[in-house]
Design a protein around this motif. Structure first.
Motif, PDB file in Angstrom:
ATOM      1  N   GLU A   8      63.546 -33.780   9.299  1.00 29.91           N
ATOM      2  CA  GLU A   8      64.137 -33.312  10.557  1.00 29.91           C
ATOM      3  C   GLU A   8      63.923 -34.292  11.698  1.00 29.91           C
ATOM      4  OE1 GLU A   8      60.505 -30.452  12.048  1.00 29.91           O
ATOM      5  OE2 GLU A   8      61.997 -29.613  10.693  1.00 29.91           O
ATOM      6  N   SER A   9      64.820 -34.195  12.672  1.00 33.67           N
ATOM      7  CA  SER A   9      64.724 -34.954  13.915  1.00 33.67           C
ATOM      8  C   SER A   9      64.816 -33.968  15.071  1.00 33.67           C
ATOM      9  CB  SER A   9      65.866 -35.960  14.041  1.00 33.67           C
ATOM     10  OG  SER A   9      65.776 -36.945  13.038  1.00 33.67           O
ATOM     11  N   GLY A  10      63.912 -34.107  16.020  1.00 32.86           N
ATOM     12  CA  GLY A  10      63.929 -33.240  17.192  1.00 32.86           C
ATOM     13  C   GLY A  10      65.097 -33.579  18.105  1.00 32.86           C
ATOM     14  N   ILE A  11      65.709 -32.547  18.676  1.00 37.04           N
ATOM     15  CA  ILE A  11      66.863 -32.769  19.555  1.00 37.04           C
ATOM     16  C   ILE A  11      66.711 -32.064  20.904  1.00 37.04           C
ATOM     17  CG2 ILE A  11      68.499 -33.283  17.702  1.00 37.04           C
ATOM     18  CD1 ILE A  11      69.449 -30.349  17.891  1.00 37.04           C
ATOM     19  N   VAL A  12      65.523 -31.552  21.185  1.00 34.68           N
ATOM     20  CA  VAL A  12      65.261 -30.891  22.463  1.00 34.68           C
ATOM     21  C   VAL A  12      64.036 -31.535  23.100  1.00 34.68           C
ATOM     22  CG1 VAL A  12      66.304 -28.698  21.765  1.00 34.68           C
ATOM     23  CG2 VAL A  12      63.852 -29.083  21.386  1.00 34.68           C
ATOM     24  N   ASP A  13      63.814 -31.243  24.371  1.00 34.43           N
ATOM     25  CA  ASP A  13      62.633 -31.780  25.049  1.00 34.43           C
ATOM     26  C   ASP A  13      61.364 -31.191  24.431  1.00 34.43           C
ATOM     27  OD1 ASP A  13      61.645 -29.416  26.968  1.00 34.43           O
ATOM     28  OD2 ASP A  13      63.846 -29.451  26.922  1.00 34.43           O
ATOM     29  N   LYS A  14      60.253 -31.881  24.656  1.00 34.26           N
ATOM     30  CA  LYS A  14      58.989 -31.510  24.019  1.00 34.26           C
ATOM     31  C   LYS A  14      58.541 -30.089  24.377  1.00 34.26           C
ATOM     32  CE  LYS A  14      54.240 -33.193  23.281  1.00 34.26           C
ATOM     33  NZ  LYS A  14      53.827 -31.929  22.797  1.00 34.26           N
ATOM     34  N   SER A  15      58.699 -29.678  25.619  1.00 37.37           N
ATOM     35  CA  SER A  15      58.237 -28.339  25.987  1.00 37.37           C
ATOM     36  C   SER A  15      59.044 -27.253  25.283  1.00 37.37           C
ATOM     37  CB  SER A  15      58.274 -28.143  27.507  1.00 37.37           C
ATOM     38  OG  SER A  15      59.597 -28.232  27.990  1.00 37.37           O
ATOM     39  N   THR A  16      60.339 -27.456  25.130  1.00 36.93           N
ATOM     40  CA  THR A  16      61.164 -26.495  24.385  1.00 36.93           C
ATOM     41  C   THR A  16      60.734 -26.466  22.928  1.00 36.93           C
ATOM     42  OG1 THR A  16      63.028 -26.834  25.882  1.00 36.93           O
ATOM     43  CG2 THR A  16      63.527 -25.877  23.720  1.00 36.93           C
ATOM     44  N   ARG A  45      55.043 -40.999  15.036  1.00 37.11           N
ATOM     45  CA  ARG A  45      55.867 -41.238  16.223  1.00 37.11           C
ATOM     46  C   ARG A  45      56.519 -39.915  16.592  1.00 37.11           C
ATOM     47  NH1 ARG A  45      61.151 -41.068  14.936  1.00 37.11           N
ATOM     48  NH2 ARG A  45      61.737 -41.494  12.796  1.00 37.11           N
ATOM     49  N   ARG A  46      56.720 -39.670  17.838  1.00 37.22           N
ATOM     50  CA  ARG A  46      57.276 -38.402  18.306  1.00 37.22           C
ATOM     51  C   ARG A  46      58.736 -38.257  17.910  1.00 37.22           C
ATOM     52  NH1 ARG A  46      58.831 -37.234  24.049  1.00 37.22           N
ATOM     53  NH2 ARG A  46      59.542 -35.121  23.882  1.00 37.22           N
ATOM     54  N   GLY A  47      59.136 -37.029  17.555  1.00 33.10           N
ATOM     55  CA  GLY A  47      60.548 -36.750  17.401  1.00 33.10           C
ATOM     56  C   GLY A  47      61.027 -36.337  16.032  1.00 33.10           C
ATOM     57  N   GLY A  48      60.142 -36.094  15.093  1.00 35.98           N
ATOM     58  CA  GLY A  48      60.626 -35.661  13.792  1.00 35.98           C
ATOM     59  C   GLY A  48      59.496 -35.256  12.870  1.00 35.98           C
ATOM     60  N   GLY A  49      59.875 -34.739  11.721  1.00 38.58           N
ATOM     61  CA  GLY A  49      58.874 -34.307  10.767  1.00 38.58           C
ATOM     62  C   GLY A  49      59.497 -33.921   9.441  1.00 38.58           C
ATOM     63  N   MET A  50      58.714 -33.229   8.636  1.00 36.98           N
ATOM     64  CA  MET A  50      59.159 -32.865   7.303  1.00 36.98           C
ATOM     65  C   MET A  50      58.544 -31.532   6.897  1.00 36.98           C
ATOM     66  SD  MET A  50      58.959 -35.075   3.762  1.00 36.98           S
ATOM     67  CE  MET A  50      57.186 -35.157   3.652  1.00 36.98           C
ATOM     68  N   ASN A  73      66.573 -21.972  16.392  1.00 41.16           N
ATOM     69  CA  ASN A  73      66.596 -22.187  17.835  1.00 41.16           C
ATOM     70  C   ASN A  73      67.114 -23.570  18.227  1.00 41.16           C
ATOM     71  OD1 ASN A  73      65.375 -19.646  19.051  1.00 41.16           O
ATOM     72  ND2 ASN A  73      63.992 -20.117  17.355  1.00 41.16           N
ATOM     73  N   ARG A  74      67.760 -24.212  17.285  1.00 37.61           N
ATOM     74  CA  ARG A  74      68.447 -25.494  17.512  1.00 37.61           C
ATOM     75  C   ARG A  74      67.532 -26.555  18.134  1.00 37.61           C
ATOM     76  NH1 ARG A  74      72.123 -21.385  18.787  1.00 37.61           N
ATOM     77  NH2 ARG A  74      73.892 -21.313  17.370  1.00 37.61           N
TER      78      ARG A  74
END
Length: 89
Positions: A8-16, A45-50, A73-74
């Motif tokens: 996965e890749s994050g697509i929202v700001d960190k607080s969300t 690195r920030r922004g994704g995971g598994m 929650n997109r």
């Protein structure tokens, strides 16, 4: 059961994103209680995971991923793969 990986890749700001992490953790715990052997983590690195887990089929794996709070929650986009193990214990 086969192994699956949701990359996965994050697509929202960190607080969300962080707002939904506790629900995601609880979801992974529930998967484990149901025998899916799920493990979840993020890249250094920030922004994704598994998320890796077992399921009977790609169809079941997709259904599992669709119920993940981070997906509902997109917060992430993802690719789902069946992981074909070459070496096991």
């Amino acid at each position: 059961m086969a192994w699956f990986a949701k990359i996965e890749s994050g697509i929202v700001d960190k607080s969300t994103f962080d707002h939904y992490v506790p629900a995601h953790i609880e979801y992974v715990k529930q998967l484990n209680q149901r025998g899916y052997q799920a493990k979840s983590g993020y890249w250094n690195r920030r922004g994704g995971g598994m998320l890796i887990f077992q399921a009977e089929s790609m169809q079941e794996a997709e259904a599992i991923v669709q119920q993940d709070p981070l997906v509902l929650n997109r917060c992430v986009t993802y690719d789902l793969y069946e992981w074909c193990l070459v070496v096991e214990d």
